[in-house]
Design an enzyme around this catalytic site. Sequence first.
Site: not given
Ligand code: RB5
Length: 143
Positions: A7-8, A64-67, A69, A97-98, A132-133, A136
């Site tokens: 995303d942005h 994304c910002g946090t990875g 969402g 493992h995953n 085992r992996h 799971r």
């Molecule tokens: C966008 O502002 C932010 O919500 C998105 O990049 C992400 O972090 C969502 O999980």
Amino acid sequence: MIALGCDHGGYELMQEVKKYLEDHQLEYKDFGTYTTESCDYPVYGKKVARAVASGECDKGILICGTGLGITMAASRVPGIRAAVCTNEYMARLTREHNDANILGMGARVIGAGTALSIVETFLNTSFSEGERHKKRIAMIEED
Ligand code: RB5
């Protein structure tokens, strides 16, 4: 073929990832977004997830910002195991493992140097094939 989506919030870091892939002669398909204009991360998470689930692409990378969402959205697609990683250890273990097939990263969480080390580890680590992996992983898809 590696499917890319962001995303942005992840756009700038994705340009670094693309440069890394090009430098290593690794083919990718970029599913967007293509600007820093605000957009909805589920759109890109699901595009990449569908490309991997269908076999069109072997693995995916989402930013994304946090990875968080974009990875949540991708993991709703059957057959997708998308994992947010903030260090190389997580990248190695989620492959071993995953058998994660999509890597998620947060551009507001880690810097480009760490991100590229994570990408390298994720792409170069094989699934352990441990029984085992496998058991799971099969359980993840159960209702
Ligand atoms: C966008 O502002 C932010 O919500 C998105 O990049 C992400 O972090 C969502 O999980």
